[in-house]
Each structure stands twice: as C-alpha cells, then as structure tokens.
Design a protein around this motif. Structure first.
Motif, PDB file in Angstrom:
ATOM      1  N   THR A  93       1.108  -1.332   0.019  1.00  0.00           N
ATOM      2  CA  THR A  93       0.026  -0.540  -0.206  1.00  0.00           C
ATOM      3  C   THR A  93       1.318   1.598  -0.346  1.00  0.00           C
ATOM      4  OG1 THR A  93      -0.270   0.206   2.512  1.00  0.00           O
ATOM      5  CG2 THR A  93      -2.352  -1.569   0.707  1.00  0.00           C
ATOM      6  N   PHE A  94       2.875   1.206  -0.427  1.00  0.00           N
ATOM      7  CA  PHE A  94       2.976   2.008  -0.245  1.00  0.00           C
ATOM      8  C   PHE A  94       2.813   3.445  -0.752  1.00  0.00           C
ATOM      9  CE2 PHE A  94       7.015   4.365   0.852  1.00  0.00           C
ATOM     10  CZ  PHE A  94       7.553   4.987  -0.806  1.00  0.00           C
ATOM     11  N   SER A  95       1.964   3.474  -2.139  1.00  0.00           N
ATOM     12  CA  SER A  95       1.283   3.710  -3.463  1.00  0.00           C
ATOM     13  C   SER A  95       0.349   5.244  -2.706  1.00  0.00           C
ATOM     14  CB  SER A  95       1.609   3.478  -4.649  1.00  0.00           C
ATOM     15  OG  SER A  95      -0.081   2.852  -4.628  1.00  0.00           O
ATOM     16  N   ARG A  96      -0.278   4.731  -2.144  1.00  0.00           N
ATOM     17  CA  ARG A  96      -1.486   5.106  -0.984  1.00  0.00           C
ATOM     18  C   ARG A  96      -1.111   6.440  -0.146  1.00  0.00           C
ATOM     19  NH1 ARG A  96      -5.693   0.106   0.867  1.00  0.00           N
ATOM     20  NH2 ARG A  96      -5.432  -0.384  -1.196  1.00  0.00           N
ATOM     21  N   TYR A  97      -0.084   6.802   0.231  1.00  0.00           N
ATOM     22  CA  TYR A  97       0.273   7.620   1.498  1.00  0.00           C
ATOM     23  C   TYR A  97       1.375   8.537   0.925  1.00  0.00           C
ATOM     24  CZ  TYR A  97      -0.477   3.899   4.537  1.00  0.00           C
ATOM     25  OH  TYR A  97      -1.409   2.664   5.468  1.00  0.00           O
ATOM     26  N   SER A  98       1.310   9.804   1.611  1.00  0.00           N
ATOM     27  CA  SER A  98       2.256  10.697   0.739  1.00  0.00           C
ATOM     28  C   SER A  98       3.357   9.988   2.183  1.00  0.00           C
ATOM     29  CB  SER A  98       1.781  12.062   1.560  1.00  0.00           C
ATOM     30  OG  SER A  98       0.475  12.128   1.062  1.00  0.00           O
ATOM     31  N   THR A  99       4.408  10.749   1.494  1.00  0.00           N
ATOM     32  CA  THR A  99       5.972  10.519   2.484  1.00  0.00           C
ATOM     33  C   THR A  99       6.714  11.299   2.395  1.00  0.00           C
ATOM     34  OG1 THR A  99       6.737   9.669  -0.289  1.00  0.00           O
ATOM     35  CG2 THR A  99       6.024   7.763   1.843  1.00  0.00           C
TER      36      THR A  99
END
Length: 120
Positions: A27-33
């Motif tokens: 789900t990495f792409s769902r988060y702002s980082t």
C-alpha cells in the motif's frame, strides 16, 4: 507499513548523498511520504514531502534548490538526493509515511533514522 532508511554517512561540505527508504507492504503508493531530520539538541523538523503519486512535492526553505525528494512506487522506495551539503545539514534523517503535511503529526509510520554528518 514498515520503513527502513539507509544511505547516511560522512561527507565534506559541498558534497552529495542520496538517502533511501524502503517500505514493506503493497500500500506504499497510497501514502504521502516525507523526510524529517533531527540535529543534536534540537527538535525533529520537516525537510521534504512527496505525494503518493509523486506529482506534488514540498521542501523546507533551507534545502530548496539543493535537495530533491522522489519515489519509485514499483520499488516501494523513497529517496532524498542531497547536493551542496552544508555542516548545518548534519542530523539524523527519518523517513515517514502517512497523510500530506509538513508536521510530524501527519505521519503515522516512521523509519529508524540514518545519520548524515557534513564536515566543514
């Protein structure tokens, strides 16, 4: 999401380093980082952030034009390219994932930190 930062080290002023932050999960792409840093005796501060798609970025004023944040969602990896480093950039750098923002409270997930030391 578990985050693992790497790439820190000792560099002379004017040099460059690239930090990486590898995330677990799909789900990495769902988060702002973002990247934050904490110098000795100081509070943790915002450095840069990037949206989940990578289309939006924001930087703290002191690193604009020198640092570039990017991400590769296919590799679940966040980057921070740091050029023209200054002694005042010396700090432990932390990667984080969560909601868009420049404040610590926007981010629910944090990496363990990687030390960047810039010698004069």
């Amino acid at each position: 999401v578990q985050l693992q930062a790497s790439g820190g080290g000792l560099v002379q002023a004017g040099g460059s380093l690239r930090l990486s932050c590898t995330a677990s999960g799909r789900t990495f792409s769902r988060y702002s980082t973002g990247w934050f840093r904490q110098a000795p005796g100081k509070e943790r501060e915002f450095v840069a952030c990037i949206s989940g798609t990578g289309t939006s970025t924001e930087y703290t004023e002191s690193v604009k034009g020198r640092f570039t944040i990017s991400r590769d969602n296919a590799k679940n990896t966040l980057y921070l390219q740091m050029n023209s480093l200054k002694p005042e950039d010396t700090a432990v750098y932390y990667c984080a994932a969560g909601n868009w923002g420049t404040d610590l409270k926007s981010y629910a997930y944090w990496g363990q930190g990687t030390l960047v030391t810039v010698s004069s």
